[in-house]
Design a protein around this motif. Structure first.
Motif, short mmCIF file in Angstrom:
data_model
loop_
_atom_site.label_atom_id
_atom_site.label_comp_id
_atom_site.label_asym_id
_atom_site.label_seq_id
_atom_site.Cartn_x
_atom_site.Cartn_y
_atom_site.Cartn_z
N GLY A 168 0.82 -1.21 0.00
CA GLY A 168 0.00 0.00 0.00
C GLY A 168 0.85 1.25 0.00
N ALA A 169 1.93 1.24 0.77
CA ALA A 169 2.82 2.40 0.81
C ALA A 169 3.47 2.63 -0.55
CB ALA A 169 3.90 2.20 1.89
N GLY A 170 3.84 1.53 -1.22
CA GLY A 170 4.43 1.66 -2.55
C GLY A 170 3.46 2.26 -3.55
N LEU A 171 2.22 1.76 -3.52
CA LEU A 171 1.20 2.29 -4.43
C LEU A 171 0.90 3.75 -4.12
CD1 LEU A 171 -1.24 -0.75 -4.57
CD2 LEU A 171 0.47 -0.07 -6.27
N TYR A 172 0.98 4.09 -2.82
CA TYR A 172 0.73 5.48 -2.43
C TYR A 172 1.83 6.40 -2.96
CZ TYR A 172 -0.20 9.61 0.42
OH TYR A 172 -0.46 10.88 0.83
N GLN A 173 3.07 5.89 -3.01
CA GLN A 173 4.16 6.68 -3.57
C GLN A 173 3.88 7.01 -5.04
OE1 GLN A 173 7.10 7.75 -1.75
NE2 GLN A 173 5.66 7.12 -0.16
N ILE A 174 3.37 6.01 -5.77
CA ILE A 174 3.04 6.23 -7.18
C ILE A 174 1.89 7.22 -7.31
CG2 ILE A 174 2.27 5.11 -9.30
CD1 ILE A 174 3.66 2.54 -8.28
N MET A 214 9.15 -0.53 -3.63
CA MET A 214 8.47 -0.83 -2.37
C MET A 214 7.37 -1.87 -2.57
SD MET A 214 8.17 2.93 -0.56
CE MET A 214 7.27 2.29 0.85
N ALA A 215 6.61 -1.74 -3.65
CA ALA A 215 5.53 -2.69 -3.93
C ALA A 215 6.09 -4.10 -4.16
CB ALA A 215 4.72 -2.23 -5.13
N ILE A 216 7.22 -4.19 -4.85
CA ILE A 216 7.84 -5.50 -5.07
C ILE A 216 8.31 -6.11 -3.76
CG2 ILE A 216 9.80 -6.69 -6.14
CD1 ILE A 216 9.59 -4.69 -8.46
N ILE A 217 8.92 -5.29 -2.90
CA ILE A 217 9.36 -5.78 -1.59
C ILE A 217 8.16 -6.27 -0.78
CG2 ILE A 217 10.35 -5.08 0.64
CD1 ILE A 217 12.14 -3.14 -0.95
N GLY A 218 7.06 -5.54 -0.84
CA GLY A 218 5.84 -5.96 -0.16
C GLY A 218 5.34 -7.29 -0.69
N TYR A 219 5.44 -7.48 -2.01
CA TYR A 219 5.03 -8.75 -2.63
C TYR A 219 5.88 -9.90 -2.07
CZ TYR A 219 4.99 -12.45 -6.14
OH TYR A 219 4.93 -13.67 -6.77
N PHE A 220 7.19 -9.68 -1.95
CA PHE A 220 8.07 -10.71 -1.39
C PHE A 220 7.66 -11.06 0.04
CE2 PHE A 220 11.68 -9.27 -4.36
CZ PHE A 220 11.37 -10.25 -5.28
N PHE A 221 7.36 -10.04 0.83
CA PHE A 221 6.94 -10.28 2.22
C PHE A 221 5.62 -11.04 2.26
CE2 PHE A 221 10.40 -7.75 3.33
CZ PHE A 221 10.51 -7.60 4.71
N LEU A 222 4.73 -10.74 1.33
CA LEU A 222 3.45 -11.44 1.28
C LEU A 222 3.67 -12.92 0.93
CD1 LEU A 222 0.39 -11.14 1.50
CD2 LEU A 222 0.35 -10.62 -0.96
N GLN A 223 4.59 -13.18 0.01
CA GLN A 223 4.92 -14.56 -0.33
C GLN A 223 5.51 -15.29 0.88
OE1 GLN A 223 4.29 -16.26 -3.33
NE2 GLN A 223 3.02 -14.42 -3.52
N ALA A 224 6.35 -14.60 1.63
CA ALA A 224 6.94 -15.20 2.83
C ALA A 224 5.85 -15.56 3.84
CB ALA A 224 7.95 -14.24 3.46
N ALA A 225 4.85 -14.69 3.97
CA ALA A 225 3.75 -14.96 4.91
C ALA A 225 2.91 -16.13 4.43
CB ALA A 225 2.88 -13.71 5.05
N MET A 226 2.58 -16.16 3.14
CA MET A 226 1.73 -17.22 2.60
C MET A 226 2.43 -18.58 2.63
SD MET A 226 0.05 -15.11 -0.61
CE MET A 226 -0.90 -16.52 -1.18
N GLN A 227 3.74 -18.57 2.41
CA GLN A 227 4.51 -19.81 2.39
C GLN A 227 5.09 -20.18 3.75
OE1 GLN A 227 7.55 -19.33 -0.62
NE2 GLN A 227 6.09 -18.51 -2.11
N SER A 228 4.96 -19.24 4.71
CA SER A 228 5.61 -19.39 6.02
C SER A 228 7.10 -19.71 5.85
CB SER A 228 4.94 -20.50 6.84
OG SER A 228 5.39 -20.48 8.18
N ASN A 229 7.73 -18.92 4.99
CA ASN A 229 9.13 -19.12 4.64
C ASN A 229 9.86 -17.79 4.70
OD1 ASN A 229 11.61 -19.83 3.60
ND2 ASN A 229 10.86 -20.18 1.52
N SER A 230 10.69 -17.60 5.71
CA SER A 230 11.37 -16.31 5.90
C SER A 230 12.32 -15.99 4.75
CB SER A 230 12.14 -16.32 7.21
OG SER A 230 13.16 -17.31 7.21
N LYS A 231 12.83 -17.02 4.07
CA LYS A 231 13.78 -16.79 2.98
C LYS A 231 13.13 -16.14 1.77
CE LYS A 231 16.91 -20.53 4.28
NZ LYS A 231 17.57 -21.80 3.85
N ALA A 232 11.79 -16.21 1.71
CA ALA A 232 11.09 -15.60 0.58
C ALA A 232 11.03 -14.08 0.70
CB ALA A 232 9.68 -16.16 0.46
N ALA A 233 11.25 -13.55 1.90
CA ALA A 233 11.21 -12.10 2.13
C ALA A 233 12.52 -11.48 1.66
CB ALA A 233 10.98 -11.81 3.60
N GLN A 234 12.43 -10.65 0.64
CA GLN A 234 13.61 -10.01 0.07
C GLN A 234 13.49 -8.49 0.21
OE1 GLN A 234 16.24 -11.78 -1.34
NE2 GLN A 234 15.17 -13.62 -0.63
#
Length: 277
Positions: A168-174, A214-234
């Protein structure tokens, strides 16, 4: 003694000190983004073995320059000034956001924005004064914190909420870029009309690029949450790697955008609009 001499001999007021810290902070932030963008452009063009980098690696690049530790100390001081200014915005409500739910959320955002830079300021200061590596342990610390969060029964939900907040913060920047809202923080009225236009376009490009990353970083964090995998957070470096996979031109365009954002921060340091201080 003349009135002007007496005035110049008086100590700075707290407000003028805060203004100086804020301006130093914008400049330091600008330098970091310019270095990050430059390294990414080098990666896109294959120049001198360039590789994508995050903010901590940008600090390492500054540290490796002649008089690097001194320069890094200035950056650390500037980033600390930025943190202080953001906290002042939050607690003194310099932007007059009020105390309703929306206003408190905006003020909390100012505080959060500042606190995000405390780790970077600490890393820069530690490297400047101890001579250690500015980027030491950056990835492992983030991965460890996320792993600990995911170990909790509610960890995936919290990380998912954080991820959505980053997106959301990334989209708000745009949105800020194309609504023109970003420009109210720079007083360019004293510049010729053509220069004002250049400053405005530079800000638009910069805020757009920052929002994309920022939006891409948020996407990575979302993948980490969905997969329960900390390595997915970039972080920023991972976002650059994803952009590079789309082609060097895509990476170069976004990297140049981040450089534009850094330049805009330097302009804001010179012509700031600082309310309430």
């Amino acid at each position: 003694m003349s009135t002007s001499s007496l005035t110049s001999s008086l100590p700075q007021t707290p407000s003028s000190g805060i203004k100086a810290l804020a301006r130093f902070g914008f400049a330091a932030k600008g330098v970091v983004y310019i270095v990050v963008g430059t390294l990414a452009v080098m990666a896109a063009t294959g120049t001198q073995g360039g590789k994508t980098a995050d903010k901590e690696q940008a600090l390492q690049t500054i540290q490796d320059l002649p008089f690097g530790r001194f320069l890094l100390g200035l950056v650390a001081f500037g980033l600390l000034g930025y943190v202080i200014w953001r906290l002042v915005q939050a607690f003194r409500d310099t932007e007059d956001k009020g105390s309703d739910a929306k206003g408190l959320a905006r003020r909390l955002g100012y505080a959060g924005s500042g606190l995000l830079y405390t780790g970077l300021a600490y890393a820069a200061g530690r490297a400047a004064f101890s001579g250690g590596n500015a980027d030491q342990g950056r990835g492992s610390t983030q991965q460890s914190l996320i792993a600990k969060l995911l170990d909790q029964s509610w960890g995936q939900w919290v990380l998912g909420a954080i991820a959505l907040g980053i997106i959301g913060a990334g989209l708000y920047q745009i949105y800020r870029a194309y609504s023109g809202k970003f420009s109210k923080h720079v007083n360019s009225s004293g510049l010729p009309a053509e220069q004002q236009k250049i400053v405005y376009r530079t800000g638009q490009v910069g805020y757009t690029a920052r929002g994309i990353v920022m939006a891409i970083i948020g996407y990575f964090f979302l993948q980490a949450a969905m997969q329960s995998n900390s390595k997915a957070a970039q972080g920023t470096e991972g976002a650059f790697d994803l952009l590079a996979s789309m082609g060097p031109v895509v990476l170069a365009i976004v990297a140049l955008g981040l450089m534009a954002y850094g330049v805009y921060m330097l302009v804001q340091a010179k012509y700031p609009v600082l309310r309430g201080v």
